[in-house]
Write a protein that holds these residues in place. Structure first.
Motif, PDB file in Angstrom:
ATOM      1  N   MET A   1       0.840  -1.186   0.000  1.00 20.22           N
ATOM      2  CA  MET A   1       0.000   0.000   0.000  1.00 20.22           C
ATOM      3  C   MET A   1       0.877   1.238   0.000  1.00 20.22           C
ATOM      4  SD  MET A   1      -2.891  -1.027   2.777  1.00 20.22           S
ATOM      5  CE  MET A   1      -1.614  -1.513   3.949  1.00 20.22           C
ATOM      6  N   ALA A   2       0.663   2.106  -0.945  1.00 24.24           N
ATOM      7  CA  ALA A   2       1.432   3.330  -0.995  1.00 24.24           C
ATOM      8  C   ALA A   2       1.000   4.248   0.129  1.00 24.24           C
ATOM      9  CB  ALA A   2       1.224   4.011  -2.348  1.00 24.24           C
ATOM     10  N   GLY A   3       2.007   4.860   0.791  1.00 19.33           N
ATOM     11  CA  GLY A   3       1.682   5.886   1.771  1.00 19.33           C
ATOM     12  C   GLY A   3       1.523   5.393   3.192  1.00 19.33           C
ATOM     13  N   VAL A   4       1.432   4.099   3.421  1.00 16.79           N
ATOM     14  CA  VAL A   4       1.288   3.588   4.778  1.00 16.79           C
ATOM     15  C   VAL A   4       1.885   2.195   4.847  1.00 16.79           C
ATOM     16  CG1 VAL A   4      -1.009   2.625   4.386  1.00 16.79           C
ATOM     17  CG2 VAL A   4      -0.315   3.238   6.704  1.00 16.79           C
ATOM     18  N   GLY A   5       2.638   1.924   5.898  1.00 17.17           N
ATOM     19  CA  GLY A   5       3.315   0.639   6.024  1.00 17.17           C
ATOM     20  C   GLY A   5       2.532  -0.334   6.867  1.00 17.17           C
ATOM     21  N   GLU A   6       2.992  -1.588   6.858  1.00 15.92           N
ATOM     22  CA  GLU A   6       2.327  -2.639   7.630  1.00 15.92           C
ATOM     23  C   GLU A   6       2.375  -2.349   9.128  1.00 15.92           C
ATOM     24  OE1 GLU A   6       0.685  -5.334   6.541  1.00 15.92           O
ATOM     25  OE2 GLU A   6       0.955  -4.685   4.467  1.00 15.92           O
ATOM     26  N   ALA A   7       3.414  -1.617   9.564  1.00 13.36           N
ATOM     27  CA  ALA A   7       3.573  -1.343  10.991  1.00 13.36           C
ATOM     28  C   ALA A   7       2.939  -0.014  11.405  1.00 13.36           C
ATOM     29  CB  ALA A   7       5.058  -1.337  11.361  1.00 13.36           C
ATOM     30  N   ALA A   8       2.178   0.603  10.519  1.00 13.23           N
ATOM     31  CA  ALA A   8       1.555   1.893  10.818  1.00 13.23           C
ATOM     32  C   ALA A   8       0.600   1.755  11.999  1.00 13.23           C
ATOM     33  CB  ALA A   8       0.807   2.410   9.603  1.00 13.23           C
ATOM     34  N   SER A   9       0.432   2.832  12.739  1.00 11.08           N
ATOM     35  CA  SER A   9      -0.525   2.821  13.838  1.00 11.08           C
ATOM     36  C   SER A   9      -1.936   2.677  13.285  1.00 11.08           C
ATOM     37  CB  SER A   9      -0.408   4.120  14.640  1.00 11.08           C
ATOM     38  OG  SER A   9      -0.915   5.214  13.889  1.00 11.08           O
ATOM     39  N   ILE A  10      -2.848   2.238  14.144  1.00 13.19           N
ATOM     40  CA  ILE A  10      -4.233   2.080  13.718  1.00 13.19           C
ATOM     41  C   ILE A  10      -4.816   3.423  13.283  1.00 13.19           C
ATOM     42  CG2 ILE A  10      -6.566   1.583  14.561  1.00 13.19           C
ATOM     43  CD1 ILE A  10      -5.055  -0.872  13.823  1.00 13.19           C
ATOM     44  N   LEU A  11      -4.475   4.497  13.990  1.00 12.73           N
ATOM     45  CA  LEU A  11      -4.988   5.811  13.615  1.00 12.73           C
ATOM     46  C   LEU A  11      -4.451   6.243  12.258  1.00 12.73           C
ATOM     47  CD1 LEU A  11      -6.647   8.289  14.248  1.00 12.73           C
ATOM     48  CD2 LEU A  11      -4.702   9.212  15.537  1.00 12.73           C
ATOM     49  N   ALA A  12      -3.156   6.014  12.020  1.00  9.56           N
ATOM     50  CA  ALA A  12      -2.569   6.369  10.721  1.00  9.56           C
ATOM     51  C   ALA A  12      -3.230   5.564   9.608  1.00  9.56           C
ATOM     52  CB  ALA A  12      -1.059   6.120  10.738  1.00  9.56           C
ATOM     53  N   LEU A  13      -3.491   4.297   9.884  1.00 10.89           N
ATOM     54  CA  LEU A  13      -4.141   3.445   8.890  1.00 10.89           C
ATOM     55  C   LEU A  13      -5.566   3.922   8.619  1.00 10.89           C
ATOM     56  CD1 LEU A  13      -3.280   0.874   7.324  1.00 10.89           C
ATOM     57  CD2 LEU A  13      -4.537  -0.448   9.027  1.00 10.89           C
ATOM     58  N   ALA A  14      -6.281   4.286   9.684  1.00  4.92           N
ATOM     59  CA  ALA A  14      -7.649   4.786   9.528  1.00  4.92           C
ATOM     60  C   ALA A  14      -7.666   6.093   8.740  1.00  4.92           C
ATOM     61  CB  ALA A  14      -8.294   4.978  10.897  1.00  4.92           C
ATOM     62  N   ASN A  15      -6.711   6.969   9.018  1.00  4.77           N
ATOM     63  CA  ASN A  15      -6.627   8.239   8.291  1.00  4.77           C
ATOM     64  C   ASN A  15      -6.362   8.001   6.810  1.00  4.77           C
ATOM     65  OD1 ASN A  15      -7.003   9.666  10.664  1.00  4.77           O
ATOM     66  ND2 ASN A  15      -4.827  10.023  11.013  1.00  4.77           N
ATOM     67  N   PHE A  16      -5.435   7.084   6.523  1.00  7.16           N
ATOM     68  CA  PHE A  16      -5.096   6.790   5.130  1.00  7.16           C
ATOM     69  C   PHE A  16      -6.277   6.140   4.416  1.00  7.16           C
ATOM     70  CE2 PHE A  16      -3.095   4.256   1.743  1.00  7.16           C
ATOM     71  CZ  PHE A  16      -2.380   5.254   1.098  1.00  7.16           C
ATOM     72  N   ALA A  17      -6.943   5.201   5.083  1.00  9.32           N
ATOM     73  CA  ALA A  17      -8.107   4.540   4.493  1.00  9.32           C
ATOM     74  C   ALA A  17      -9.211   5.556   4.211  1.00  9.32           C
ATOM     75  CB  ALA A  17      -8.626   3.443   5.426  1.00  9.32           C
ATOM     76  N   TYR A  18      -9.407   6.477   5.142  1.00  4.01           N
ATOM     77  CA  TYR A  18     -10.434   7.512   4.960  1.00  4.01           C
ATOM     78  C   TYR A  18     -10.105   8.389   3.750  1.00  4.01           C
ATOM     79  CZ  TYR A  18     -13.242  11.678   5.817  1.00  4.01           C
ATOM     80  OH  TYR A  18     -14.111  12.741   5.676  1.00  4.01           O
ATOM     81  N   ASP A  19      -8.861   8.856   3.686  1.00  6.65           N
ATOM     82  CA  ASP A  19      -8.459   9.736   2.578  1.00  6.65           C
ATOM     83  C   ASP A  19      -8.602   9.023   1.235  1.00  6.65           C
ATOM     84  OD1 ASP A  19      -7.891  11.733   4.377  1.00  6.65           O
ATOM     85  OD2 ASP A  19      -5.735  11.320   4.434  1.00  6.65           O
ATOM     86  N   THR A  20      -8.160   7.767   1.177  1.00  3.86           N
ATOM     87  CA  THR A  20      -8.231   6.991  -0.063  1.00  3.86           C
ATOM     88  C   THR A  20      -9.686   6.788  -0.492  1.00  3.86           C
ATOM     89  OG1 THR A  20      -6.196   5.792   0.515  1.00  3.86           O
ATOM     90  CG2 THR A  20      -7.626   4.785  -1.137  1.00  3.86           C
ATOM     91  N   SER A  21     -10.535   6.417   0.446  1.00  3.32           N
ATOM     92  CA  SER A  21     -11.938   6.132   0.129  1.00  3.32           C
ATOM     93  C   SER A  21     -12.691   7.401  -0.251  1.00  3.32           C
ATOM     94  CB  SER A  21     -12.619   5.461   1.320  1.00  3.32           C
ATOM     95  OG  SER A  21     -11.935   4.288   1.693  1.00  3.32           O
ATOM     96  N   LYS A  22     -12.415   8.490   0.460  1.00  8.89           N
ATOM     97  CA  LYS A  22     -13.105   9.754   0.178  1.00  8.89           C
ATOM     98  C   LYS A  22     -12.722  10.285  -1.200  1.00  8.89           C
ATOM     99  CE  LYS A  22     -14.304  14.102   2.467  1.00  8.89           C
ATOM    100  NZ  LYS A  22     -13.903  15.105   1.466  1.00  8.89           N
ATOM    101  N   LYS A  23     -11.450  10.163  -1.543  1.00  7.11           N
ATOM    102  CA  LYS A  23     -10.999  10.620  -2.860  1.00  7.11           C
ATOM    103  C   LYS A  23     -11.697   9.830  -3.965  1.00  7.11           C
ATOM    104  CE  LYS A  23      -6.904  10.893  -5.824  1.00  7.11           C
ATOM    105  NZ  LYS A  23      -5.441  10.552  -5.943  1.00  7.11           N
ATOM    106  N   LEU A  24     -11.770   8.516  -3.808  1.00 11.82           N
ATOM    107  CA  LEU A  24     -12.423   7.688  -4.817  1.00 11.82           C
ATOM    108  C   LEU A  24     -13.910   8.021  -4.891  1.00 11.82           C
ATOM    109  CD1 LEU A  24     -12.299   5.404  -6.872  1.00 11.82           C
ATOM    110  CD2 LEU A  24     -12.565   3.772  -4.977  1.00 11.82           C
ATOM    111  N   TYR A  25     -14.532   8.217  -3.743  1.00 11.52           N
ATOM    112  CA  TYR A  25     -15.956   8.575  -3.724  1.00 11.52           C
ATOM    113  C   TYR A  25     -16.205   9.880  -4.484  1.00 11.52           C
ATOM    114  CZ  TYR A  25     -20.358  10.468  -2.060  1.00 11.52           C
ATOM    115  OH  TYR A  25     -21.607  11.027  -2.005  1.00 11.52           O
ATOM    116  N   GLU A  26     -15.360  10.873  -4.254  1.00  5.22           N
ATOM    117  CA  GLU A  26     -15.543  12.173  -4.902  1.00  5.22           C
ATOM    118  C   GLU A  26     -15.386  12.066  -6.416  1.00  5.22           C
ATOM    119  OE1 GLU A  26     -12.668  14.479  -2.823  1.00  5.22           O
ATOM    120  OE2 GLU A  26     -14.027  14.982  -1.161  1.00  5.22           O
ATOM    121  N   VAL A  27     -14.432  11.255  -6.866  1.00  5.72           N
ATOM    122  CA  VAL A  27     -14.226  11.081  -8.311  1.00  5.72           C
ATOM    123  C   VAL A  27     -15.423  10.362  -8.930  1.00  5.72           C
ATOM    124  CG1 VAL A  27     -12.827   9.971 -10.070  1.00  5.72           C
ATOM    125  CG2 VAL A  27     -11.712  11.086  -8.142  1.00  5.72           C
TER     126      VAL A  27
END
Length: 286
Positions: free
Chosen positions: A1-27
């Motif tokens: 996954m670009a932008g976040v590693g396997e050892a990322a914190s849960i909050l960092a992962l949630a933030n990245f998942a949110y940003d990725t999903s929101k961007k796709l939704y907007e497009v």
């Protein structure tokens, strides 16, 4: 996954998942397409963005990231599928400035051995898995009804069957795919197995959870009596109490009460009894 590693914190992962999903939704929403497939993707992304927003909020408020560790695998699955959908969409829009042509190409496109229908089904299943995992994390913190527990079990079973069907389809694809695609398809298979593992964990939580009743923020006024609970020896629910207060000469109790106890509680309470009742209210009853 670009932008976040396997050892990322849960909050960092949630933030990245949110940003990725929101961007796709907007497009996808910008297409303003009425095609059923596109509207179904929008619906899944709407639900995904919503639950990820709740996840972010709760992690920040609780300050306890370890509690939300069961969400890691479902979030990684959602991120991976969202990235695949975004990359395949980018490839289509780069070929044409015509929105309708881009959507048509996207619906027909194969990406890393998966069709649009495969990615759409995967997105829906992973969003459902994340919602279930999130609910299982929260179920012990709030009172819940038997009906809601049964609804959760039904959602777990339905999502599990959908993922099993998808896993079988991936197994067939691995057997028939060119060697260059097999590693990617094996990664897809591993993700599905990871999502099934998250559902198994949620199932264990659901099976161990009893309906709960929360008694909180009640006040017994001067000379009043407030009694909560049951006279059934082994009730099929958990009773929890917090932040309840009583005024002078008031009586308040919560728990499993015998007939004798109920009779005693209905009498005027002295200071010693009042202190005992308050002590009882400070700890959840199991």
């Amino acid at each position: 996954m670009a932008g976040v590693g396997e050892a990322a914190s849960i909050l960092a992962l949630a933030n990245f998942a949110y940003d990725t999903s929101k961007k796709l939704y907007e497009v996808v929403s910008s297409f303003k397409s009425r095609r059923t497939d596109i509207r179904e993707v929008q619906s899944s992304l709407t639900a995904l963005v919503f639950v990820l927003q709740l996840v972010q909020q709760q992690i920040l408020e609780s300050g306890d990231e370890c509690k939300y560790e069961p969400l890691r695998q479902p979030m990684q699955c959602c991120i991976s599928t969202g990235e695949d959908m975004q990359k395949s969409l980018d490839a289509c829009t780069q070929r044409s400035n015509d929105v309708h042509a881009s959507i048509r190409d996207w619906l027909k496109m194969q990406f890393h051995g998966k069709s649009f229908a495969d990615m759409k089904q995967r997105l829906t299943s992973y969003q459902s898995t994340l919602s279930i995992a999130f609910a299982s994390v929260n179920i012990q913190d709030h009172g819940t009804t038997q009906e809601s527990i049964e609804d959760m079990k039904g959602l777990i079973e339905g999502t599990k069957q959908d993922l099993i069907d998808q896993a079988e389809k991936v197994e067939e694809a691995i057997r028939d795919a060119a060697e260059s695609l097999r590693d990617r398809l094996r990664a897809d298979r591993a993700q599905i197995q990871g999502a099934l593992g998250a559902l198994k964990q949620a199932q264990q939580v659901a099976n161990a959870t009893r309906p709960g009743i929360m008694i909180k923020e009640n006040r017994a006024g001067h000379d009043a009596r407030a009694i909560f609970g049951t006279d059934i020896l082994r009730p099929q629910f958990d009773l929890r109490v917090s932040n309840n207060t009583v005024e002078e000469r008031a009586t308040m109790a919560a728990g499993v009460h015998s007939t004798e106890t109920l009779q005693a509680l209905l009498k005027s309470s002295g200071k010693s009894e009042l202190a005992l009742l308050l002590q009882t209210l400070q700890s959840p009853l199991r």
